[in-house]
Design an enzyme around this catalytic site. Sequence first.
Site, short mmCIF file in Angstrom:
data_model
loop_
_atom_site.label_atom_id
_atom_site.label_comp_id
_atom_site.label_asym_id
_atom_site.label_seq_id
_atom_site.Cartn_x
_atom_site.Cartn_y
_atom_site.Cartn_z
N GLY A 1 0.69 -1.06 -0.09
CA GLY A 1 -0.09 0.09 -0.03
C GLY A 1 0.83 1.22 0.00
O GLY A 1 1.93 1.26 -0.68
N SER A 2 0.55 2.24 0.67
CA SER A 2 0.81 3.64 0.54
C SER A 2 2.58 3.65 1.14
O SER A 2 3.04 4.68 0.89
CB SER A 2 -0.23 4.83 1.18
N THR A 3 2.86 3.10 1.99
CA THR A 3 4.21 2.99 2.49
C THR A 3 5.48 3.03 1.25
O THR A 3 6.41 3.36 1.13
CB THR A 3 4.55 1.95 3.61
#
Length: 568
Positions: free
Chosen positions: A302-304
């Site tokens: 995801g966004s990491t």
Amino acid sequence: MRTMQKKRLLGMLAVILILLISVIGKLSWVMIFQSDKYTKLAKDLHQREREIKAPRGIIYDRNGVVLASNRAVCSISVIHSQITEPEKVIESLSSLLSIDAAEIRKKVEKVSAREKIKSNVPKETANEIRALNLDGVMVDEDYKRYYPYEELASTVLGFTGADNQGIIGLEVKYDDILQGENGYILTMTDGKGIEIPNEEEERQEPVSGEDLYLTMDIQIQKYAQQICEKMKEAKNANRVSMIVMNPQNGELYAMVNVPEFNLNEPYELNIKNEDQLSAEEKQEQLNKMWRNWCVSDTYEPGSTFKIVTASAGLESGAVTLSDTFSCPGFRIVEDRRIRCHKRGGHGSETFKEGVMNSCNPVFMDVAARVGKTKMYEYYKTLGLFEKTGVDVPGEANSIMHQLKNIGAVELATMAFGQSIQITPLQLMRAASAVVNGGTLVTPHFAMKTENESLEFEKKEHVISKQTSELMKEVLEAVVSEGSGSKAKIDGYRIGGKTATSEKLPRGTGKYISSFIGFASAENPTVMALILIDEPEGTYYGGQIAAPAVKELFQNILPYLGLKESFGS
């Protein structure tokens, strides 16, 4: 006639003399020149070897705290030819060792040099057996691995088997170092295999294994595990993992996978209803319990993962911090409408603001500018196509599209950490290179043995120092003003990135919430990543994962000697 008889007699005497000389010569050869050989053969026929176990090397944390040691136990065995009261032996051993009498009878009645009954017998029980003076029952000194902190770092340390050999974790990875050399006792026996009393024994003393010192810090491991346990209970999560590492050199301070298990009882499941499981089901659950999620399992980050996309955009020159983007809440990519987490959109924003807002359309645009071929070059440079080389067994590798199969939709979703899978440690390694000035380190636990320091590979200049400085600035802004604000600590400069990734298959409502943070932002010396698998209720990474890393940092930053950067 007499002359003929005399000649025959002389001939016979000559033959006898030659034979006698030959026999004497042969005996002399055997007795003088081959005496050692035949003495050894004779002794081998009348000697019995009993093994003396070598103590396994001690495992210490970086400050000399014992994490794995040895406890004296005993091994019980029987020698068939020496047993004079078989029924008493069977009854006594069955009672004292809690073993079925039929099982012991098989070994007592088996005609063999030696049959082991049980290992890892407590000394108190062994002394009771020894006091019975049962002929043919041998009680030998042995060692059992002991873990003073029981569940702490269980999936990392691992455990040993009945013969003190490593089974999982660091115990098996460094088995050659930790294993010593067993000794032995040679005892003389008669032709029936019965030991001869008062006969001198030959003894070869065992050699202890080497001690191993880890980069792990027991205090940081405790803090991390307590936070993960609290989070698992509060959110009724499936599992919670955390990695704490020095991004400058790859030294791992802590690695947690909750629920952990008791290393002193590694075959006892940490779940309910164990009695209802079949043997196969129990083994499956044991394998699951022993599994180190941080290194053995992949997930969609995801966004990491936007840390990687942003670095590629800056390093390639495809974007600058001040470039502007427009977010209406979605992007149309081919036949797909891919939305932002903010349905109404972020409107006009700079690239820096797009990172702070974790805006999907911004990252889709950046990935399109970089292009799939160049993007994959940066993935490779940051180690995402290879295992990290961590010294914990069972490491998995990433799962990526083949370059030829990447279209616009795949490139867009990869930009914000979907449609690819990596391990948590691969993300940690890549993020470390982004903020440490561009050095790709090898995460590791082993620091040194008794005799030498251990070295691990580094790759320098995987990204430029300029890009690294820009990324530190942007990721600090994520915490100070953006989506990671709940990781903010007054007086410290913290950088980081949140993520809330939906698990496959989509639409099940199951998520992995995560946050990766580092301190201090100007010179990172500690980085932490937490993953909360299937939390109930609020599941956004910025809401539940970021505060968990904040709590960790509040405990360990002063402990590590990091001073406040500015007034609170």
